[in-house]
Design an enzyme around this catalytic site. Structure first.
Site, short mmCIF file in Angstrom:
data_model
loop_
_atom_site.label_atom_id
_atom_site.label_comp_id
_atom_site.label_asym_id
_atom_site.label_seq_id
_atom_site.Cartn_x
_atom_site.Cartn_y
_atom_site.Cartn_z
N TRP A 9 3.50 -1.92 17.42
CA TRP A 9 3.93 -3.16 18.08
C TRP A 9 5.46 -3.31 18.06
O TRP A 9 6.00 -4.33 18.49
CB TRP A 9 3.25 -4.39 17.46
CG TRP A 9 3.69 -4.70 16.06
CD1 TRP A 9 4.60 -5.63 15.66
CD2 TRP A 9 3.22 -4.08 14.84
NE1 TRP A 9 4.76 -5.62 14.29
CE2 TRP A 9 3.92 -4.67 13.76
CE3 TRP A 9 2.29 -3.07 14.56
CZ2 TRP A 9 3.70 -4.29 12.43
CZ3 TRP A 9 2.09 -2.70 13.24
CH2 TRP A 9 2.78 -3.30 12.19
N GLU A 64 2.30 6.35 6.57
CA GLU A 64 3.65 6.43 6.00
C GLU A 64 4.36 7.71 6.41
O GLU A 64 5.56 7.72 6.68
CB GLU A 64 3.61 6.34 4.47
CG GLU A 64 3.04 5.04 3.91
CD GLU A 64 3.66 3.79 4.48
OE1 GLU A 64 4.83 3.83 4.92
OE2 GLU A 64 2.97 2.75 4.50
N THR A 123 -3.30 5.46 4.62
CA THR A 123 -2.00 4.92 4.23
C THR A 123 -0.96 6.05 4.25
O THR A 123 0.12 5.91 4.83
CB THR A 123 -2.06 4.26 2.84
OG1 THR A 123 -3.03 3.21 2.89
CG2 THR A 123 -0.72 3.67 2.45
N ASP A 173 8.07 0.49 20.54
CA ASP A 173 8.03 1.56 19.54
C ASP A 173 8.65 2.84 20.08
O ASP A 173 8.59 3.88 19.44
CB ASP A 173 6.58 1.81 19.07
CG ASP A 173 5.69 2.36 20.18
OD1 ASP A 173 6.12 2.37 21.36
OD2 ASP A 173 4.56 2.78 19.86
N HIS A 189 6.17 1.24 13.98
CA HIS A 189 4.88 0.58 14.17
C HIS A 189 4.60 0.42 15.66
O HIS A 189 5.53 0.21 16.45
CB HIS A 189 4.89 -0.80 13.49
CG HIS A 189 4.85 -0.69 12.00
ND1 HIS A 189 5.61 -1.48 11.19
CD2 HIS A 189 4.10 0.11 11.20
CE1 HIS A 189 5.35 -1.16 9.93
NE2 HIS A 189 4.45 -0.20 9.90
N GLN A 232 1.81 -4.16 22.59
CA GLN A 232 0.86 -5.14 22.06
C GLN A 232 1.64 -6.25 21.39
O GLN A 232 2.76 -6.06 20.94
CB GLN A 232 -0.18 -4.49 21.14
CG GLN A 232 0.35 -3.86 19.86
CD GLN A 232 -0.75 -3.21 19.03
OE1 GLN A 232 -1.58 -2.46 19.54
NE2 GLN A 232 -0.76 -3.50 17.73
N HIS A 237 5.94 7.34 9.63
CA HIS A 237 7.30 6.76 9.51
C HIS A 237 8.29 7.82 9.07
O HIS A 237 9.41 7.89 9.56
CB HIS A 237 7.32 5.65 8.45
CG HIS A 237 6.63 4.38 8.86
ND1 HIS A 237 6.83 3.77 10.08
CD2 HIS A 237 5.79 3.56 8.17
CE1 HIS A 237 6.11 2.64 10.12
NE2 HIS A 237 5.46 2.50 8.98
N LEU A 288 0.83 -1.21 0.00
CA LEU A 288 0.00 0.00 0.00
C LEU A 288 0.86 1.25 0.00
O LEU A 288 0.46 2.29 -0.49
CB LEU A 288 -0.87 0.02 1.26
CG LEU A 288 -1.95 -1.05 1.36
CD1 LEU A 288 -2.52 -1.08 2.77
CD2 LEU A 288 -3.04 -0.78 0.34
N GLY A 289 2.04 1.11 0.58
CA GLY A 289 2.91 2.27 0.65
C GLY A 289 4.17 1.95 1.42
O GLY A 289 4.24 0.92 2.08
N1 ARG Z 1 2.01 -0.99 4.18
C1 ARG Z 1 2.04 0.10 5.11
C2 ARG Z 1 3.34 0.08 5.92
O1 ARG Z 1 3.71 -0.92 6.48
C3 ARG Z 1 0.91 0.17 6.05
C4 ARG Z 1 -0.43 0.34 5.50
C5 ARG Z 1 -1.28 1.34 6.21
N2 ARG Z 1 -2.55 0.81 6.67
C6 ARG Z 1 -3.74 1.33 6.34
N3 ARG Z 1 -4.83 0.97 6.98
N4 ARG Z 1 -3.86 2.20 5.38
O2 ARG Z 1 4.03 1.08 6.04
ZN ZN Z 2 4.21 0.99 8.36
CA CA Z 3 4.82 2.02 23.39
#
Ligand code: ARG
Ligand code: ZN
Ligand code: CA
Length: 414
Positions: A231, A220, A216, A239, A229, A247, A223, A179-180
């Site tokens: 978890w 991103e 998404t 994190d 993330h 979690q 990040h 997705l990204g």
């Molecule tokens: N693939 C993305 C990543 O790990 C996370 C997707 C975001 N999730 C969402 N519900 N849009 O960075």
């Molecule tokens: Zn991510």
């Molecule tokens: Ca935490």
């Protein structure tokens, strides 16, 4: 360097089958862990010779954005409206203005952070010219993988704009299950930015059902501002944010509250509605104060994104009076057409598509020099030949398509 791709197993199956996506590379189950929790303070990111600024207070941080739209099919050339819907979503999500903030369970409401980060579409390009902040470019690449080709004009993509002043967002067709993805704060300048799948961007247009609320990009860009993330990319991982509870692993779909997992510290369980989990767009609604502070720290003096405090490229009055290339000029989609072979011919001619012209289910007319239709034949991708042996020797015109797509080709019967 960059973080994580997610593999929603179920998702990828759905997206391939339900939406009839063309096969776009092999499924890759990659995952990279963020190793660099800290960033170097040795070099100042300020390149301008203007005095550096600091942000320790809660002032609004403005992030100018450039959107690079790379399309192979027209549907990937998403509309301005779709792009602007995404910018609006970012401005809601990063300022706790999202309407679904009320869906945050009351036990978690007190952790909610209003990041005070604002996104704007650039009005000045790196050469100082006026711009719409959107670059549209045809690409011959049917899809991109996570090898960063979309970030380089010589690899079918578009080069990053100065990453000290612009957040680069590339929107393109990523291989089916991605997705990204994002660069991390100290990656090479040419790679700096986020990449988002075209049908998971914004909340208007033709979008994947579970990823149709623009989260998404929210995720991103989290990040891009150093968030991990929730978890911690590990079983009960860390994190490095105090107010996000530990979690066990990521959550998908849409759990209901409370959703406890093995390392929950109390009955509230996982903060699965956090933007940095993997739940569906409609179930995400919160960044915490801890996440807010972690992101904002990057903009402090000596932080890797400090230079944004001096970026003035969203203010069109800072542009010179030269108009930069318009989106349309930037687009270089090759003209789709048809050729016929052989020509001249005495019996059969074959239609040959050029640059992906869609011949299927098209009607071909063969006209004489006065415009009279002598042959009228439907052609299909499976049968692209026309028998012209009934015609007298001479000059004819072959007409295919209609409106602005209409092609007229000279044909000689001998
Ligand atoms: N693939 C993305 C990543 O790990 C996370 C997707 C975001 N999730 C969402 N519900 N849009 O960075
Ligand atoms: Zn991510
Ligand atoms: Ca935490």
């Amino acid at each position: 360097m960059r973080l994580l791709v997610l593999f929603f197993l179920v998702m990828s199956v759905l997206s391939v089958n339900t939406f009839g996506q063309r096969n776009c590379g092999s499924l890759e189950y990659q995952k990279k862990f963020a190793q660099h929790e800290t960033y170097s303070t040795s070099k100042s990111p300020i390149t301008d010779n203007i005095a550096a600024r600091d942000t320790l207070s809660d002032e609004t941080i403005n992030i100018p954005v450039v959107i690079h739209v790379l399309y192979n099919l027209n549907e990937q050339n998403i509309s301005d409206a779709q792009i602007l819907s995404q910018i609006n979503i970012l401005n809601e999500d990063y300022n706790r203005l999202n309407a679904d903030a009320t869906n945050t369970p009351s036990a978690f409401q007190k952790y909610a952070g209003k990041c005070n980060i604002h996104f704007c579409v650039a009005k000045v390009d790196p050469q100082g010219r006026q711009t719409k902040g959107i670059v549209r470019k045809y690409t011959s690449k049917v899809c991109f993988s996570m090898n960063d080709n979309m970030k380089f004009a010589n690899a079918g993509g578009d080069d990053a704009w100065d990453s000290k002043r612009y957040l680069n967002i590339w929107v393109c067709n990523l291989q089916s299950n991605v997705l990204g993805y994002s660069s991390l704060p100290n990656d090479r300048a040419e790679l700096d930015g986020v990449v988002i799948q075209y049908n998971a961007f914004g909340n208007t247009g033709s979008l994947r059902p579970q990823f149709n609320k623009g989260r998404t990009a929210t995720h991103e860009i989290g990040h891009w501002m150093g968030l991990l993330h929730i978890w911690g990319d590990n079983t009960c991982g860390n994190d490095y944010v105090d107010d996000t509870p530990p979690q066990t692993y990521y959550n998908g779909n849409c759990p209901s509250f409370p959703h406890k997992s093995q390392c929950s510290i109390n009955n509230n369980g996982d903060m699965f509605m956090n933007f940095m989990d993997y739940t569906n767009d409609e179930c995400m609604n919160i960044f915490t104060n801890g996440q807010k502070n972690k992101m904002r720290k990057l903009f402090a003096l000596n932080g890797p994104r400090n230079s944004f405090l001096l970026s003035n490229v969203c203010d069109s009055s800072n542009a010179n009076n030269i108009a930069g290339p318009s989106s349309n000029e930037a687009a270089n989609k090759p003209v789709q057409s048809v050729t016929i072979f052989p020509n001249p011919s005495s019996s059969t001619i074959n239609m040959i598509p050029v640059n992906g012209y869609d011949l299927n289910n098209n009607t071909v007319h063969i006209l004489d020099a006065t415009g009279k239709v002598l042959i009228n034949q439907k052609i299909f991708s499976s049968n692209r030949s026309i028998n012209i042996s009934s015609l007298k020797s001479g000059l004819y015109f072959l007409k295919i398509g209609s409106g602005s797509d209409q092609k007229m080709i000279k044909l000689i019967k001998n």
